[in-house]
Design an enzyme around this catalytic site. Sequence first.
Site, PDB file in Angstrom:
ATOM      1  N   THR A 188       0.856  -1.195   0.000  1.00 36.00           N
ATOM      2  CA  THR A 188       0.000   0.000   0.000  1.00 36.00           C
ATOM      3  C   THR A 188       0.889   1.242   0.000  1.00 36.00           C
ATOM      4  OG1 THR A 188      -1.752  -1.124   1.197  1.00 36.00           O
ATOM      5  CG2 THR A 188      -1.677   1.274   1.414  1.00 36.00           C
TER       6      THR A 188
ATOM      7  N   ARG B 249     -13.970  -7.383  -0.570  1.00 38.13           N
ATOM      8  CA  ARG B 249     -13.332  -7.028   0.715  1.00 38.13           C
ATOM      9  C   ARG B 249     -12.759  -5.605   0.622  1.00 38.13           C
ATOM     10  NH1 ARG B 249      -7.962  -5.165   2.075  1.00 38.13           N
ATOM     11  NH2 ARG B 249      -7.480  -5.843   4.176  1.00 38.13           N
ATOM     12  N   VAL B 250     -12.977  -4.822   1.662  1.00 34.94           N
ATOM     13  CA  VAL B 250     -12.404  -3.477   1.734  1.00 34.94           C
ATOM     14  C   VAL B 250     -11.575  -3.386   3.017  1.00 34.94           C
ATOM     15  CG1 VAL B 250     -12.929  -1.021   1.971  1.00 34.94           C
ATOM     16  CG2 VAL B 250     -14.305  -2.443   0.436  1.00 34.94           C
ATOM     17  N   GLY B 251     -10.370  -2.862   2.892  1.00 36.91           N
ATOM     18  CA  GLY B 251      -9.487  -2.748   4.058  1.00 36.91           C
ATOM     19  C   GLY B 251      -9.515  -1.359   4.660  1.00 36.91           C
TER      20      GLY B 251
ATOM     21  N   THR C 299      -0.062   1.491   6.416  1.00 39.30           N
ATOM     22  CA  THR C 299       0.092   0.353   5.507  1.00 39.30           C
ATOM     23  C   THR C 299       0.188  -0.914   6.344  1.00 39.30           C
ATOM     24  OG1 THR C 299       1.484  -0.650   3.800  1.00 39.30           O
ATOM     25  CG2 THR C 299       2.612   0.709   5.427  1.00 39.30           C
ATOM     26  N   GLY C 300      -0.293  -2.010   5.795  1.00 34.64           N
ATOM     27  CA  GLY C 300      -0.234  -3.261   6.560  1.00 34.64           C
ATOM     28  C   GLY C 300      -1.551  -4.010   6.470  1.00 34.64           C
TER      29      GLY C 300
ATOM     30  N   GLY D 180      -5.053  -4.640   6.846  1.00 38.91           N
ATOM     31  CA  GLY D 180      -6.159  -3.712   7.008  1.00 38.91           C
ATOM     32  C   GLY D 180      -7.154  -4.105   8.080  1.00 38.91           C
TER      33      GLY D 180
HETATM   34  N1  GLY Z   1      -3.663  -1.862   4.239  1.00 41.14           N
HETATM   35  C1  GLY Z   1      -4.252  -2.200   3.011  1.00 41.14           C
HETATM   36  C2  GLY Z   1      -5.300  -3.209   3.126  1.00 41.14           C
HETATM   37  O1  GLY Z   1      -5.301  -4.028   4.040  1.00 41.14           O
HETATM   38  O2  GLY Z   1      -6.159  -3.209   2.273  1.00 41.14           O
END
Ligand code: GLY
Length: 302
Positions: free
Chosen positions: A170, A198-200, A221-222, A224
């Site tokens: 990300t 899926r949404v993070g 970032t990481g 989600g």
């Molecule tokens: N950090 C990005 C995600 O998990 O979508």
Amino acid sequence: MISLIVHGGAWDIPDDAVEAHRKGCSVALNIGWKILRSGGSAVDAVEQVVRSLEDDETFDAGRGSHLNAIGQVELDASIMNGRSLRCGAVAGLHCIRNPISLARKVMDESEHVLLVGDGAERFASEHDIELCDPQDLVTMRERERWSAVQGKENFTTKDAFRHQKAASDTVGAVALDKDGNMCVGTSTGGTFNKYPGRVGDSPLIGCGTYADNEVGGVSTTGWGEAMIKVVMAKTVIDLMEANGGVAQVAAERSIEILKRKAEGFGGVIVMNARGQFGIAYNTPRMARAYINAEMNEPFIAA
Ligand code: GLY
């Protein structure tokens, strides 16, 4: 003090990919720094920095993003203006090369904060954002990576992060302009092999992105799902507000909270209202770069 920090993901970046991550962050930082130095706005700088990272196939954003469980790229992004707290976000996109620019359109030209899927792409076509063929976003590297796990029922994102094997590229940026305005943007293809739809954290304001001129800005970032559980970006902002604006302490404390409360992995870039930086991550590596008006040379690392 004008100031800019960018990231290109936190994970066990392989040795042979480190240089590409450093270069991608450096190119993007230069683009944003030129804008800020010539008196441009933090919002313009963040949009152009994140577009550069989206266009670079090294990263999990724009073309080159991870594929979901049915072999598609699905993109998410968000942007926030710390002066007004106005923000825009998009999620579940299949046909947009630069989601950060669509997120900016949502912020600037709609009364909404978050548009998803078909509605977001309809909004794009009504606002001069070109739609692309979904296949244009898919690279050979990601097709091969995806093919290698098909039929392996025991693959889970949680395990991949726990074993430090999850690619997590990300991208994001935080900018402070000459007028003291802060902007933050984050863009992602999400987690590898994710369930379709899926949404993070990245398009969720307060989780992946937050900006408030009075306190500072954060991009994450990481993993989600863990970031969402601890409302990561706003948690950093609240910690920083409580500690008098010490960005590095807030960054480190937020990663400790992420790990302890949600078993999470990842990283944050942070800037306080004075343009000072904080960076923390609990993965082997994090791609990042920063510069401010007090520095002669940018700092770049991965
Ligand atoms: N950090 C990005 C995600 O998990 O979508």
